[in-house]
Design a protein around this motif. Structure first.
Motif, PDB file in Angstrom:
ATOM      1  N   ASP A   3     -19.954  30.194  -7.956  1.00 36.05           N
ATOM      2  CA  ASP A   3     -21.057  29.960  -8.890  1.00 36.05           C
ATOM      3  C   ASP A   3     -21.714  28.590  -8.717  1.00 36.05           C
ATOM      4  O   ASP A   3     -22.876  28.411  -9.083  1.00 36.05           O
ATOM      5  N   LEU A   4     -20.969  27.633  -8.197  1.00 40.94           N
ATOM      6  CA  LEU A   4     -21.527  26.297  -7.978  1.00 40.94           C
ATOM      7  C   LEU A   4     -22.123  26.136  -6.582  1.00 40.94           C
ATOM      8  O   LEU A   4     -22.641  25.074  -6.248  1.00 40.94           O
ATOM      9  N   ARG A  26     -27.030  25.041  -3.959  1.00 44.63           N
ATOM     10  CA  ARG A  26     -26.690  23.638  -3.698  1.00 44.63           C
ATOM     11  C   ARG A  26     -27.900  22.716  -3.798  1.00 44.63           C
ATOM     12  O   ARG A  26     -27.984  21.706  -3.098  1.00 44.63           O
ATOM     13  N   GLY A  27     -28.844  23.069  -4.665  1.00 43.28           N
ATOM     14  CA  GLY A  27     -30.002  22.208  -4.863  1.00 43.28           C
ATOM     15  C   GLY A  27     -30.945  22.140  -3.683  1.00 43.28           C
ATOM     16  O   GLY A  27     -31.769  21.230  -3.598  1.00 43.28           O
ATOM     17  N   THR A  28     -30.875  23.136  -2.780  1.00 44.72           N
ATOM     18  CA  THR A  28     -31.561  23.045  -1.493  1.00 44.72           C
ATOM     19  C   THR A  28     -32.441  24.265  -1.223  1.00 44.72           C
ATOM     20  O   THR A  28     -31.929  25.388  -1.131  1.00 44.72           O
ATOM     21  N   LEU A  65     -22.829  17.216   5.143  1.00 47.28           N
ATOM     22  CA  LEU A  65     -22.911  18.578   4.612  1.00 47.28           C
ATOM     23  C   LEU A  65     -22.075  18.817   3.364  1.00 47.28           C
ATOM     24  O   LEU A  65     -22.396  19.708   2.579  1.00 47.28           O
ATOM     25  N   VAL A  66     -21.010  18.074   3.193  1.00 50.28           N
ATOM     26  CA  VAL A  66     -20.091  18.344   2.089  1.00 50.28           C
ATOM     27  C   VAL A  66     -20.227  17.306   0.980  1.00 50.28           C
ATOM     28  O   VAL A  66     -20.460  17.631  -0.187  1.00 50.28           O
ATOM     29  N   GLU A  67     -20.100  16.049   1.325  1.00 48.70           N
ATOM     30  CA  GLU A  67     -20.005  15.000   0.314  1.00 48.70           C
ATOM     31  C   GLU A  67     -21.253  14.816  -0.552  1.00 48.70           C
ATOM     32  O   GLU A  67     -21.121  14.608  -1.766  1.00 48.70           O
ATOM     33  N   PRO A  68     -22.475  14.873   0.005  1.00 48.47           N
ATOM     34  CA  PRO A  68     -23.644  14.643  -0.867  1.00 48.47           C
ATOM     35  C   PRO A  68     -23.704  15.593  -2.054  1.00 48.47           C
ATOM     36  O   PRO A  68     -23.994  15.171  -3.181  1.00 48.47           O
ATOM     37  N   TYR A  69     -23.407  16.871  -1.823  1.00 51.21           N
ATOM     38  CA  TYR A  69     -23.494  17.824  -2.934  1.00 51.21           C
ATOM     39  C   TYR A  69     -22.327  17.650  -3.899  1.00 51.21           C
ATOM     40  O   TYR A  69     -22.488  17.782  -5.114  1.00 51.21           O
ATOM     41  N   LEU A  70     -21.136  17.345  -3.384  1.00 51.72           N
ATOM     42  CA  LEU A  70     -19.996  17.107  -4.270  1.00 51.72           C
ATOM     43  C   LEU A  70     -20.255  15.898  -5.165  1.00 51.72           C
ATOM     44  O   LEU A  70     -19.851  15.880  -6.334  1.00 51.72           O
ATOM     45  N   MET A  71     -20.928  14.898  -4.637  1.00 48.60           N
ATOM     46  CA  MET A  71     -21.294  13.743  -5.457  1.00 48.60           C
ATOM     47  C   MET A  71     -22.346  14.140  -6.490  1.00 48.60           C
ATOM     48  O   MET A  71     -22.299  13.707  -7.640  1.00 48.60           O
ATOM     49  N   GLN A  72     -23.290  14.978  -6.065  1.00 49.71           N
ATOM     50  CA  GLN A  72     -24.370  15.405  -6.955  1.00 49.71           C
ATOM     51  C   GLN A  72     -23.827  16.133  -8.184  1.00 49.71           C
ATOM     52  O   GLN A  72     -24.333  15.950  -9.298  1.00 49.71           O
ATOM     53  N   ILE A  73     -22.797  16.953  -7.995  1.00 48.88           N
ATOM     54  CA  ILE A  73     -22.262  17.723  -9.116  1.00 48.88           C
ATOM     55  C   ILE A  73     -21.101  17.007  -9.806  1.00 48.88           C
ATOM     56  O   ILE A  73     -20.445  17.585 -10.677  1.00 48.88           O
ATOM     57  N   GLY A  74     -20.845  15.776  -9.411  1.00 47.09           N
ATOM     58  CA  GLY A  74     -19.875  14.960 -10.127  1.00 47.09           C
ATOM     59  C   GLY A  74     -18.429  15.182  -9.766  1.00 47.09           C
ATOM     60  O   GLY A  74     -17.532  14.862 -10.557  1.00 47.09           O
TER      61      GLY A  74
END
Length: 339
Positions: free
Chosen positions: A257-258, A216-218, A300-309
């Protein structure tokens, strides 16, 4: 029903003891955030050259990206110590006064979750940051007096995941403000490789890539998943973390995988199916998912969902993207969704 979170994928949780040993100590060792590092390197060299303290620094961005680590790195580069405190722990003015008056020359004070400072304590920081003075009220009522105490030169590093909640007076007193962004897969692969060397774990290059892909980019999540894969390799394999072994381990922990887990998928399903792609408010989504409030989803949820579109946050509410429908394998997208 509340959807249990995988603690290994929760970057807001405090660092565990083993994670401290993985921290880089100097700026060249700090992987990623290249633009931020370039700006800080110039500020560090200038401050050292003038024999001054570093300007106060505000770091913001999603949890787990290395704000605490960077504060320690900056202190090390200035040949100084760094005291760490959580903002909610500062309950009284006396708590802050005791910390500030005991700082040595050039010492760093790192305040995490600085947006959660109580207003009276935040106001005490204003003169401390600007004038290196502390106003202490002695006595009560008409006989009360204000005592000004001189502070030694220090650097305040504040960190927050909610930059929008920091008041303008406090924000404006930071000489440098930097946002930390999610890391690339290549950067996370390097971090996984470095951490495996520190821990004495044999990690194949493909295994490092498999872990990085799901992190998750973290960086904090990289290190936690690496530990899970280390356990799996020791029990199910010969101790070497290969790509196949990492895939099997993380499938066992229901990390796809994501890097998405159960709560992420439940969020997307509620948004796409129950609310027909939105727009819908975060509190409504939280209620549908059995979460107590929208804070956990926002952090915890939305920032990464936005990051991956997969998600758009608009003034009207949350909207699913076409990519989110594709991820869920849904063929029907409401006609009005992308108009």
């Amino acid at each position: 029903m509340d959807h249990a979170r995988n603690p290994d994928l929760d970057p807001s949780l405090p660092e565990e003891p083993f994670e401290y040993s993985l921290r880089p100590q100097r700026l060249p060792e700090y992987i990623g955030q290249e633009k931020v590092k370039a700006r800080l390197e110039i500020a560090l060299k200038a401050a050292l050259g003038r024999r001054e303290v570093l300007d106060h620094v505000l770091l913001y961005g999603p949890p787990g990206l290395g704000k605490t680590t960077l504060a320690h790195v900056l202190a090390n580069e200035m040949n100084s110590a760094c005291k760490v405190i959580q903002a909610p722990a500062l309950e009284k003015k006396g708590d802050l006064a005791a910390i500030l008056t005991n700082l040595d020359d050039g010492e760093f004070l790192f305040i995490d979750e600085i947006h959660r400072l109580a207003a009276p304590i935040e106001e005490m920081l204003y003169s401390a940051m600007e004038d290196r003075k502390l106003d202490i009220l002695i006595g009560q009522g008409p006989s009360a007096q204000t005592l000004k105490v001189d502070l030694r030169p220090f650097t305040l590093v504040g960190a927050t995941t909610r930059a929008g909640l920091i008041s303008k007076p406090l924000h404006d007193r930071f000489g440098m403000v930097h946002r930390l962004d999610y890391y690339t897969r290549e950067e996370l692969t390097v971090i996984a490789t470095r951490s495996s060397q520190v821990l004495g774990v044999e990690l194949a290059p493909e295994g490092a890539g498999s872990i990085a892909r799901r992190s998750r980019g973290t960086p904090r999540i990289v290190n936690r998943l690496l530990r899970r894969c280390r356990d799996y390799a020791e029990v199910k394999g010969d101790g070497v973390i290969t790509s196949d072994l990492a895939d099997a381990c993380l499938a066992l922990h229901e990390v796809d995988d994501l890097g998405l887990e159960g709560l992420d998928r439940a969020y997307l399903e509620a948004l796409c199916v129950k609310f027909r792609g939105g727009p819908v408010g975060v509190r409504t989504l939280a209620a549908a998912l059995g979460e107590s409030d929208g804070g956990a989803l926002e952090d915890l949820v939305e920032p990464y969902l936005m990051q991956i579109g997969f998600l758009d946050r608009t003034q009207q509410g949350r909207k699913a993207t076409e990519a989110a429908y594709g991820y869920l394998g849904l063929k029907t997208v409401p006609n009005s969704l992308f108009s």
